[in-house]
Motif scaffolding. Sequence first.
Motif, PDB file in Angstrom:
ATOM      1  N   SER A  22      47.394  45.726  47.718  1.00  0.00           N
ATOM      2  CA  SER A  22      46.461  46.385  46.806  1.00  0.00           C
ATOM      3  C   SER A  22      45.114  45.666  46.883  1.00  0.00           C
ATOM      4  CB  SER A  22      46.997  46.319  45.379  1.00  0.00           C
ATOM      5  OG  SER A  22      46.942  44.977  44.901  1.00  0.00           O
ATOM      6  N   GLN A  34      43.541  44.146  44.563  1.00  0.00           N
ATOM      7  CA  GLN A  34      43.651  42.874  43.852  1.00  0.00           C
ATOM      8  C   GLN A  34      44.399  41.841  44.681  1.00  0.00           C
ATOM      9  OE1 GLN A  34      42.227  42.020  40.830  1.00  0.00           O
ATOM     10  NE2 GLN A  34      42.910  39.965  41.391  1.00  0.00           N
ATOM     11  N   GLU A  35      45.445  42.264  45.387  1.00  0.00           N
ATOM     12  CA  GLU A  35      46.199  41.327  46.234  1.00  0.00           C
ATOM     13  C   GLU A  35      45.350  40.824  47.396  1.00  0.00           C
ATOM     14  OE1 GLU A  35      50.843  42.709  45.663  1.00  0.00           O
ATOM     15  OE2 GLU A  35      49.519  43.960  46.876  1.00  0.00           O
ATOM     16  N   LEU A  64      42.087  40.407  47.273  1.00  0.00           N
ATOM     17  CA  LEU A  64      41.183  39.436  46.661  1.00  0.00           C
ATOM     18  C   LEU A  64      41.912  38.111  46.430  1.00  0.00           C
ATOM     19  CD1 LEU A  64      38.766  40.205  43.710  1.00  0.00           C
ATOM     20  CD2 LEU A  64      40.118  38.110  43.746  1.00  0.00           C
ATOM     21  N   ASN A  65      43.125  38.173  45.904  1.00  0.00           N
ATOM     22  CA  ASN A  65      43.899  36.951  45.652  1.00  0.00           C
ATOM     23  C   ASN A  65      44.191  36.198  46.940  1.00  0.00           C
ATOM     24  OD1 ASN A  65      43.955  37.718  42.971  1.00  0.00           O
ATOM     25  ND2 ASN A  65      46.048  38.497  43.019  1.00  0.00           N
ATOM     26  N   GLY A 118      36.244  43.932  46.196  1.00  0.00           N
ATOM     27  CA  GLY A 118      36.565  42.643  45.587  1.00  0.00           C
ATOM     28  C   GLY A 118      36.777  41.550  46.618  1.00  0.00           C
TER      29      GLY A 118
END
Length: 244
Positions: A182, A184-185, A187-188, A211
């Motif tokens: 995803s 967010q993943e 970005l992490n 992101g």
Amino acid sequence: SSVIEALSRINTIVFDKTGTLTYSSKAKVFYEGGELSAEEINMIYSLVKESVHPLSRIIKQEVIIKHSVRPLAVTNFKEKAGKGIVGIIQNRKIKMGSKQFVEDNRTAQEFSASGEVYLSFDGVKKGIFRISNQYREGIAQMIFSLVKKNYKLHVLSGDNAAEKRNLQSLFGADATILFQQSPQEKLNYIEELKAEGGRVLMLGDGLNDAGALKQSNVGVAVSENTSQFTPACDAIIDSREIHK
């Protein structure tokens, strides 16, 4: 000048797949599902033309080639990064995107399935567009050159692992290739690489990867239309030049 200085210190390069390593304009599209009326095709065209996602551009091109389309007014258009698009056309709600997004499955992890764009009208699933991508010319030579220069290479894809064998043959056994990621993943993951001492260059499309592009030491948006980009990037590269 600060971006050029940051580029000189890069030791890790992270690639998105769809629209970055693969063409947005050269792909095979197959539709499976209920028969689409001329008006529904116009609705699909009207929705995807509002989107900047590579898969939306592929579907838009496909319907232009195969059908005589006319644009319709779209209201309440929303584009959910890594999930899909939705809008109201002629009082009908049309959604296109991942299976989870189209089915309103909020408990499941949401990501773009490999080349699968689900379609629904007024909450009723209509069909699926299946898209097979083609890798850009010069990609293999580019990757070989980067490997020789000892860059650590990574691929973060929102798609499923259907392309794993092809990507592994391109990038080699030492590259890290992750699927079903995803926004967010992604970005992490960039944050983790930086915490481990990586000085990261990220190349990706301007919407889903905004992101991750911003989190990288240098973020480069790869675009087939340079008027559509994200302010979260440090630079824009025309997709035809990605092999450089």
